[in-house]
Design a protein around this motif. Sequence first.
Motif, short mmCIF file in Angstrom:
data_model
loop_
_atom_site.label_atom_id
_atom_site.label_comp_id
_atom_site.label_asym_id
_atom_site.label_seq_id
_atom_site.Cartn_x
_atom_site.Cartn_y
_atom_site.Cartn_z
N VAL B 140 0.86 -1.19 0.00
CA VAL B 140 0.00 0.00 0.00
C VAL B 140 0.89 1.23 0.00
O VAL B 140 1.79 1.36 0.83
N THR B 141 0.65 2.12 -0.92
CA THR B 141 1.44 3.35 -1.02
C THR B 141 0.50 4.54 -1.11
O THR B 141 -0.52 4.49 -1.80
N ARG B 142 0.86 5.62 -0.45
CA ARG B 142 0.00 6.80 -0.53
C ARG B 142 0.40 7.62 -1.74
O ARG B 142 1.57 7.91 -1.94
N MET B 143 -0.54 7.97 -2.54
CA MET B 143 -0.24 8.78 -3.71
C MET B 143 -0.56 10.24 -3.48
O MET B 143 0.30 11.09 -3.49
N GLU B 144 -1.85 10.50 -3.30
CA GLU B 144 -2.25 11.87 -3.00
C GLU B 144 -2.88 11.87 -1.64
O GLU B 144 -2.86 10.89 -0.92
N GLU B 145 -3.51 12.95 -1.34
CA GLU B 145 -4.05 13.10 0.00
C GLU B 145 -4.99 11.97 0.37
O GLU B 145 -4.92 11.39 1.42
N ASN B 146 -5.89 11.68 -0.54
CA ASN B 146 -6.82 10.60 -0.20
C ASN B 146 -6.80 9.48 -1.23
O ASN B 146 -7.78 8.77 -1.39
N LYS B 147 -5.70 9.36 -1.92
CA LYS B 147 -5.60 8.29 -2.90
C LYS B 147 -4.46 7.37 -2.51
O LYS B 147 -3.35 7.79 -2.24
N LEU B 148 -4.80 6.09 -2.52
CA LEU B 148 -3.78 5.09 -2.20
C LEU B 148 -3.61 4.18 -3.40
O LEU B 148 -4.55 3.93 -4.14
N TRP B 149 -2.42 3.69 -3.52
CA TRP B 149 -2.17 2.71 -4.56
C TRP B 149 -1.89 1.38 -3.87
O TRP B 149 -1.09 1.31 -2.95
N VAL B 150 -2.58 0.33 -4.35
CA VAL B 150 -2.40 -0.97 -3.71
C VAL B 150 -1.99 -2.01 -4.72
O VAL B 150 -2.40 -1.97 -5.89
N LYS B 151 -1.17 -2.93 -4.25
CA LYS B 151 -0.82 -4.07 -5.08
C LYS B 151 -1.03 -5.32 -4.23
O LYS B 151 -0.52 -5.42 -3.12
N ILE B 152 -1.81 -6.24 -4.77
CA ILE B 152 -2.19 -7.42 -4.00
C ILE B 152 -1.91 -8.66 -4.82
O ILE B 152 -2.31 -8.75 -5.99
N VAL B 153 -1.27 -9.64 -4.23
CA VAL B 153 -1.07 -10.93 -4.88
C VAL B 153 -1.67 -11.99 -3.98
O VAL B 153 -1.36 -12.06 -2.79
N PHE B 154 -2.52 -12.80 -4.53
CA PHE B 154 -3.13 -13.84 -3.69
C PHE B 154 -3.49 -15.05 -4.53
O PHE B 154 -3.41 -15.04 -5.76
N GLU B 155 -3.95 -16.06 -3.88
CA GLU B 155 -4.28 -17.30 -4.55
C GLU B 155 -5.58 -17.16 -5.31
O GLU B 155 -6.54 -16.59 -4.83
N LYS B 156 -5.53 -17.82 -6.43
CA LYS B 156 -6.75 -17.75 -7.23
C LYS B 156 -7.73 -18.79 -6.72
O LYS B 156 -7.42 -19.97 -6.61
N LYS B 157 -8.92 -18.33 -6.44
CA LYS B 157 -9.97 -19.25 -6.03
C LYS B 157 -11.29 -18.75 -6.60
O LYS B 157 -11.47 -17.54 -6.77
N LEU B 158 -12.20 -19.67 -6.78
CA LEU B 158 -13.52 -19.26 -7.26
C LEU B 158 -14.16 -18.37 -6.21
O LEU B 158 -14.32 -18.75 -5.07
N GLY B 159 -14.53 -17.19 -6.63
CA GLY B 159 -15.18 -16.28 -5.71
C GLY B 159 -14.22 -15.47 -4.86
O GLY B 159 -14.64 -14.61 -4.10
N GLY B 160 -12.92 -15.71 -5.05
CA GLY B 160 -11.94 -15.01 -4.23
C GLY B 160 -11.88 -13.53 -4.57
O GLY B 160 -11.85 -12.67 -3.69
N PHE B 161 -11.87 -13.25 -5.83
CA PHE B 161 -11.80 -11.86 -6.28
C PHE B 161 -12.98 -11.07 -5.76
O PHE B 161 -12.85 -9.94 -5.31
N THR B 162 -14.14 -11.70 -5.83
CA THR B 162 -15.33 -11.02 -5.34
C THR B 162 -15.17 -10.66 -3.87
O THR B 162 -15.51 -9.55 -3.44
N LYS B 163 -14.67 -11.58 -3.11
CA LYS B 163 -14.49 -11.31 -1.68
C LYS B 163 -13.57 -10.12 -1.47
O LYS B 163 -13.81 -9.27 -0.61
N LEU B 164 -12.52 -10.09 -2.22
CA LEU B 164 -11.57 -9.00 -2.07
C LEU B 164 -12.22 -7.65 -2.37
O LEU B 164 -12.09 -6.70 -1.59
N ILE B 165 -12.88 -7.59 -3.46
CA ILE B 165 -13.52 -6.34 -3.84
C ILE B 165 -14.54 -5.92 -2.80
O ILE B 165 -14.65 -4.77 -2.41
N GLU B 166 -15.26 -6.91 -2.34
CA GLU B 166 -16.28 -6.60 -1.34
C GLU B 166 -15.64 -6.02 -0.09
O GLU B 166 -16.14 -5.07 0.50
#
Lengths: 385, 221
Positions: B140-166
Amino acid sequence: MLDNSEMFESTAFYDPNSIITQQMLNIDHQNYSNFNIENQQQINWNTNTNNHGNNNCLTSQTPSPDLLNLFQLPKCSSSISFSNPTHIDQVSGQVMYDPLLPLNNLLPQPPFFKELMNSLPNGFNLMGCGSVFGEMDMDRGDHDQMYHEGDAVLEFGGGIIKNRDGHGNKDTKHFATEKHRRQQLNGKFDALKNLVPNPTKADRASIVGDAIEYINELKRTVEELKILVDRKRCIRGRMKRHKTEDDSTLDVESIYTRSNAVGGGGDTSHDQQAYNGNSTSTMRSSWLQRKSKNTEIDVRIIDDEVTIKLVQQKRINCLLLVSKVLDELQLDLHHVAGGLIGDFYSYLFNTKICEGSSVYASAIANRLIEVVDKQYATNLVTSSY
Amino acid sequence: MAGYSNLFDDMSSVVDETNSNRICRNRKHRRNDDDDYDDNGNDGKFKSKNLTAERRRREKLKSRMLELRSVVPNITNLNKETIITDAIDYIKELRISVTNLSNQLLDMEAEMANEPSFEMIQIRPEENMKNWGIESEVVVTRMEENKLWVKIVFEKKLGGFTKLIEAIIRMLGAELVDTNVTTTKGAVLVTSCIMGTNGKILVAEKVQEIILDTIEAIKLE
């Protein structure tokens, strides 16, 4: 026999202006005023009525010259000699003396009048124009003879009309069916527009264009579904055959390899060929586009890869929604790219169909549009608070 | 009387709406002519300024009708009305086909779901990911005052992406702006800018913590 002298006595009766005015008014008062009758020169009704006193056409040589000239009466000076009743008798076939003469001559001349006559319902044309004269009758009660005379006039007038446009009586009936036909055609275009899912513009060429695209899309969908049904049928056949074998995992690939291994047996080989011909070698491809008021969706399927492009016009973050739908449809997400562009959210999804799932393009598109629009609707409701 | 006003209504409804004004204008031009006018509009004295546009429009409609005719298996007379009628019928027919086939598909699926021996292949990502030496991570890196940049690596699973977004949207109260997701070798890489909704300021550490928890949960499924 007509007593012409009686006719000629009352100028009021014989006032062509008022008669014509009345006829005009009766025929189509409101529309008539819209007509451009400049080619008639300015027919000033007021001046004509003012000249009423002058229109003692009965006795004058040239009765109401303004009016009759305006109507471009045929030059028949002999017949205009009202002072000679006997002469009129002789020319009873001609109707130059007839007060309705201007009317008869008037009608054919302006082109729009032809349309006017055509537009009148069947009973109401000059041919059987009983009502026209009927009104006159009503107003001038005691002139039944005039009515008879009117018949002769009618024929003459009819003659004029006939010669003029060459169709005569049939034209009015023809026009009614013509109108009916046009209405029907318009109705059909509307029906077509309602069938098509993405109506863009509402003009005829666009409707037909959209219909063509929709038909092509439907054909593709039918093709796709047929392939899917075939595949399913084959899998089902395999399953039934290998039920005896105690195998827990049964995917398409293993079925294929197993059936290869079995070989032999007329039954099996036939199925194998069918299997080859239908499922594995036939690459399924299908695509369609759907547009709703604030969403555009493009779904393309090649074999088992689905590419979805989604553009959302309002600021609803649909990433989560789409992701959920994809899970529901058993689509395995491989790539996503997109984000906020101005007022739009634009995303591109690359997914793979999980094996065994028989989802098809229009199902995906419809479901996505449904979900996104629903979310948009609920957002509207909540944001209004 | 009434018939005549209908005449003009009809005339304008026959042509398309955008051109109806032009047609009325054309008729006025016609009336100014003293000569006979040709009902087909082929008369040389047709003084419409929009003659070429009108002609083009007609040609366009005509060519599209021909195209429609070529697509539909017509069996009747090939005039405008029957083309449209046949097209309508054909579309209805195709839609019925689609419904029938999709129902058939659903039935077959339901039937097969009852078969106990039918299972879907499951993805086994964790083996793959580990095989390739990919580790899960959250940056997680701060870009602007209220903007963050994130990079996430995780295991692929059915429905995993949805959980993350949620998790990002609900728990953090953040909004994903400009997202990129890619998957390979059983792993998922998500890079995104996130912003706090309604001006909320996001705390970088908090964000990192929550996301880490989420991908742990996904892994354990």
